[in-house]
Every structure is written in structure tokens, then in C-alpha cells.
Design an enzyme around this catalytic site. Structure first.
Site, mmCIF file in Angstrom:
data_model
loop_
_atom_site.group_PDB
_atom_site.id
_atom_site.type_symbol
_atom_site.label_atom_id
_atom_site.label_comp_id
_atom_site.label_asym_id
_atom_site.label_seq_id
_atom_site.Cartn_x
_atom_site.Cartn_y
_atom_site.Cartn_z
ATOM 1 N N LYS A 6 -36.920 37.685 89.084
ATOM 2 C CA LYS A 6 -38.278 36.425 89.159
ATOM 3 C C LYS A 6 -37.886 35.210 88.376
ATOM 4 O O LYS A 6 -38.361 34.235 88.674
ATOM 5 C CB LYS A 6 -39.457 37.140 88.232
ATOM 6 C CG LYS A 6 -40.009 38.565 89.111
ATOM 7 C CD LYS A 6 -41.567 38.617 88.457
ATOM 8 C CE LYS A 6 -42.304 39.692 89.626
ATOM 9 N NZ LYS A 6 -41.812 40.908 89.456
ATOM 10 N N GLU A 11 -50.072 33.252 86.919
ATOM 11 C CA GLU A 11 -50.530 34.350 86.699
ATOM 12 C C GLU A 11 -49.923 35.587 86.492
ATOM 13 O O GLU A 11 -48.548 35.453 86.925
ATOM 14 C CB GLU A 11 -51.695 34.851 87.978
ATOM 15 C CG GLU A 11 -50.574 35.628 89.175
ATOM 16 C CD GLU A 11 -49.562 34.679 89.676
ATOM 17 O OE1 GLU A 11 -49.611 33.376 89.755
ATOM 18 O OE2 GLU A 11 -48.635 35.392 90.240
ATOM 19 N N SER A 14 -33.878 45.145 92.071
ATOM 20 C CA SER A 14 -35.026 44.102 91.678
ATOM 21 C C SER A 14 -34.654 43.910 90.031
ATOM 22 O O SER A 14 -34.967 42.691 89.630
ATOM 23 C CB SER A 14 -36.051 43.991 92.294
ATOM 24 O OG SER A 14 -36.840 45.061 91.970
HETATM 25 C C1 LIG Z 1 -42.382 41.867 90.053
HETATM 26 C C2 LIG Z 1 -41.351 42.879 90.535
HETATM 27 C C3 LIG Z 1 -41.455 43.349 91.972
HETATM 28 C C4 LIG Z 1 -42.255 43.066 93.098
HETATM 29 O O1 LIG Z 1 -42.477 41.605 93.356
HETATM 30 P P1 LIG Z 1 -41.804 41.182 94.614
HETATM 31 O O2 LIG Z 1 -42.532 39.800 94.858
HETATM 32 O O3 LIG Z 1 -42.281 41.974 95.672
HETATM 33 O O4 LIG Z 1 -40.303 40.910 94.603
HETATM 34 C C5 LIG Z 1 -40.199 44.270 92.190
HETATM 35 N N1 LIG Z 1 -39.197 44.373 91.342
HETATM 36 C C6 LIG Z 1 -39.323 43.938 90.112
HETATM 37 C C7 LIG Z 1 -38.343 44.461 88.789
HETATM 38 C C8 LIG Z 1 -40.266 43.067 89.579
HETATM 39 O O5 LIG Z 1 -40.641 42.643 88.506
#
Ligand SMILES: *Cc1c(COP(=O)(O)O)cnc(C)c1O
Length: 392
Positions: free
Chosen positions: A90, A112, A378
Site C-alpha cells: 500500500k 479512508e 502482498s
Molecule cells: C489492503 C490489502 C490487500 C487488499 O487490497 P488490494 O487493493 O486488493 O490489494 C491485500 N493484501 C494486503 C497485505 C493488504 O494490506
């Protein structure tokens, strides 16, 4: 067919656009007119790339997970977004948007957040770049996510409770939009995923596209070819997935797989699998697939992972789904949990629950021995320890 760029009105096929109240036109039009020129300028790119390298810690490794590969009898590479500063992808977007806001002359940032990950990333970028930061968060989420609320406050952000509706993410979005309408000149709204009115889906996808840019370079170095056989990512709104797919969507030989949160099961009434359950609708400013009743009431989603607990999906992904350019899997809570424990024990990496949904595709699909499979990890699992402990 061009998958990655929307048309001038922000449409990916039939999905996208900008469905906003008239009061928001000036804010959104200002962005539409200026975003490409600013973020493609040499000056912007120099500052952004320098921060990605020296502050965020990019490039993140592309790690050949040997033990996991052996178990599934294929070649699995993990793109380690969990190693970014603040623990997830992010920050790539938050830093980019705050830099953009500064160049637009904004002094005040609003955002948000649901689980608090996007709020922490935005508060971090604002601390670094010296902008005021206000984060809207549902009252219930504030109670559930106390550590992230503490982080945001320590970083200097003001956390404002959204007390309407279900007091969760979608109510926080409504409060943020209301704030933006009231403060059009001074304020930029940092949206946290590839959702919202045009140009946000394209803007966020461009900032996250660094993920697949690096994957191509790293694969070329490690295997001699830029294209893997498969790329896999989890989809909440879809930003880490958009970043992972971006430079591969026009490469026909690369197969694309998205993992949605099935929750307790797609037919259980407690799910967040938007492509399975959603229909065409408008949510938070764009036309896409939305989980809704026949008369258009948004259905409360459910997922064990707060980051995937969203009743919509970005228009880019809705288009990939409709055109069958990507294959979508629905992964249930227990399947994601199992894969989180499996990765931890096999590789010594504790993944975020969201990312574990992408890992769970390994159980759903048969890969060949020589396939190169890239999975976007992610984020890291620190934030999910309470859930993991309960299921140990
Ligand atoms: C917020 C988040 C997501 C989901 O958000 P996307 O916009 O779909 O990427 C996925 N993995 C992690 C670790 C997150 O913090």
C-alpha cells in the site's frame, strides 16, 4: 485489445467511469486533467523513484521458494511486497498520491481505511512529506484495529470515527467523500485501491505497476525470460493484483489468476467473492461488479481478512473477468488459514491473511513441473497474529 489503459472517460470495456455528485466535479476534474502529466514528469519520477528505493526499500526480492516449490512440484517465486516499509504494497500508492497532492498545491490529505493498513501507509507518507493527515475509519473498525489506530496517531494523523450505517469501511468512504466536497481547494483524497471514480483506478494501478515492472526484470535475470507462465494475486479492491498483472496483461502467453475471498463459502451469505456474487452496479464512484440486492442495496461482505472484506472490485478486474483474460478463484477463510500456516512452516515467512488467499490457488490448480509461477505476497502477517493464535 488493450486491457491496462482505460479510455478517456475512464472505462475498461463497460466498467469504470466517474459517477459522482456534482459538488465533486471540480476536485475530480482537476485530477483527471493533471495526473498523467505530473506523474510522468521527470521531476516527479526522480523524487518518487528515489523514495521507493531509499525509503520503501525497493526493489523487493523475487524469491524462489524452494520448499514450497517442492511440495507443489512446480517453480514458485514469491514477490516480497511484505518486505516494504509499513509491511505491504500500500505504501507504493500512498507515497505516490501524497507526492502528487503536493504538486497540486494541496496541504491537507484525507483517506479512508478498513483494517488500518492504508491509513498507516498514508499517515506515514504525510509524516515524511509534511502534510496534514485525516483518516476516516468506521467506529467498529477503530475498536477492532487498535494497534493500527495507535500507529496512525503516533505518525501525527487524526483518526475520525464514521458512526453511520454499519460503522465500517463503506461508511468511512462516505465520510471521506463528504469531507472532500467541503474542502475542495486544500484537500486531496488518497484512495487506497484501484476503485473510485476515474482517474483513481488508473492512478493507483500506475503506482502499483512497479511490482510487475520489477518482476519482469528479476525474472529475466533469474530465468532468462521476462514472462512467467502464471501470475497470481489476491483481490480486495484489486491494487496489489493490478500492480502484479499490469505489465503482463498484454502478454498472451502469461496466464493471470486472481484470488477472491470466499469467506465461509460463496453460498453461505458470508462471502466477499464479488465476481461470483456481484452484478453490474455503481459503488464509490465507478461502474463495476458489486455485491447487491435486486434493488441495489449493498450486501455486507465477509472475509477473515479485513483487506479483502469489500463488496466491490475495481473496474480493471471486472473487465479482465468479463473478457476471461483472468481466471478467478474463490478462496474460503479456512483454506487461506491453512496456507498461511503452511508457508510459515515451509519457508519461515508469516504472510498476511490476504496474501494467503493467493497462496491457496496452489491447492486449486495443477501446475506443471517446469512452470514458472509468480505469487504476489502482498503483505506480512504481524497484523494478523491474533487470528493466527486463535487457530494455532
Ligand atoms: C489492503 C490489502 C490487500 C487488499 O487490497 P488490494 O487493493 O486488493 O490489494 C491485500 N493484501 C494486503 C497485505 C493488504 O494490506
Amino acid at each position: 485489445m488493450n486491457y491496462k489503459n482505460p479510455d478517456e472517460h475512464g472505462y475498461y470495456g463497460e466498467f469504470g467511469g466517474a459517477f459522482i455528485p456534482e459538488m465533486l466535479y471540480p476536485n475530480v476534474e482537476e485530477l483527471q486533467k493533471n495526473y498523467l502529466e505530473i506523474i510522468e514528469s521527470e521531476d516527479f519520477q526522480a523524487e518518487y523513484q528515489d523514495l521507493l528505493t531509499n525509503y520503501v526499500g525497493r526493489a523487493t526480492p523475487l524469491y524462489l521458494a524452494k520448499n514450497l516449490s517442492q511440495k507443489y512440484n512446480t517453480r514458485i517465486y514469491l514477490k516480497r511486497e511484505d518486505l516494504n516499509h509499513t509491511g505491504a504494497h500500500k505504501i507504493n500508492n500512498a507515497l505516490g498520491q501524497v507526492l502528487l497532492a503536493k504538486r497540486l498545491g494541496k496541504r491537507r490529505i484525507i483517506a479512508e481505511t478498513g483494517a488500518g493498513q492504508h491509513g498507516v501507509a498514508t499517515a506515514t507518507a504525510c509524516a515524511l512529506l509534511g502534510l496534514q493527515c485525516i483518516v476516516y475509519m468506521g467506529e467498529i473498525d477503530i475498536q477492532r484495529q487498535a494497534p493500527n489506530v495507535a500507529r496512525m496517531k503516533m505518525l501525527g494523523a487524526e483518526v475520525v470515527a464514521a458512526t453511520s450505517g454499519s460503522k465500517t469501511l463503506k461508511d468511512a468512504v462516505n465520510e471521506a467523500l463528504r469531507d472532500w466536497i467541503n474542502n475542495p481547494v486544500t484537500t486531496h483524497y488518497v484512495i487506497g485501491s484501484v476503485v473510485g471514480p476515474h482517474p483513481f483506478p488508473d492512478l493507483v494501478a500506475r503506482f502499483q505497476s512497479i511490482i510487475s515492472k520489477e518482476i519482469r526484470e528479476q525474472l529475466k535475470e533469474k530465468t532468462g525470460r521476462e514472462n512467467p507462465d502464471y501470475v497470481i494475486a489476491c483481490v480486495g479492491g484489486g491494487s496489489n493484483a493490478a500492480g502484479t498483472f499490469y505489465h503482463f496483461v498484454e502478454e498472451k502467453e502469461v496466464k493471470i489468476i486472481a484470488a477472491e475471498a470466499g469467506g465461509l463459502g460463496v453460498d453461505s451469505g458470508k462471502s466477499a467473492a464479488t465476481t461470483f456474487l456481484g452484478t453490474l452496479g455503481v459503488l464509490h464512484g465507478s461502474k463495476s461488479l458489486v455485491m447487491q440486492t435486486e434493488d441495489g442495496q449493498v450486501i455486507e461482505p465477509h472475509s477473515i481478512s479485513a483487506g479483502l472484506d469489500y463488496p466491490g472490485i475495481g473496474p480493471f478486474h471486472a473487465h479482465l473477468f468479463k473478457e476471461k483474460r483472468a481466471e478467478f478463484f474463490s478462496i474460503n477463510d479456512d483454506e487461506a488459514l491453512k496456507c498461511a500456516f503452511e508457508l510459515t512452516r515451509l519457508e519461515g515467512i508469516i504472510p498476511a491473511l490476504e496474501s494467503s488467499h493467493a497462496l491457496a490457488v496452489l491447492d486449486k490448480k495443477k501446475f506443471n513441473e517446469n512452470d514458472v509461477v509468480v505469487i504476489c505476497l502482498s503483505g506480512r502477517g504481524d497484523k494478523d497474529m491474533e487470528t493466527y493464535l486463535k487457530n494455532l
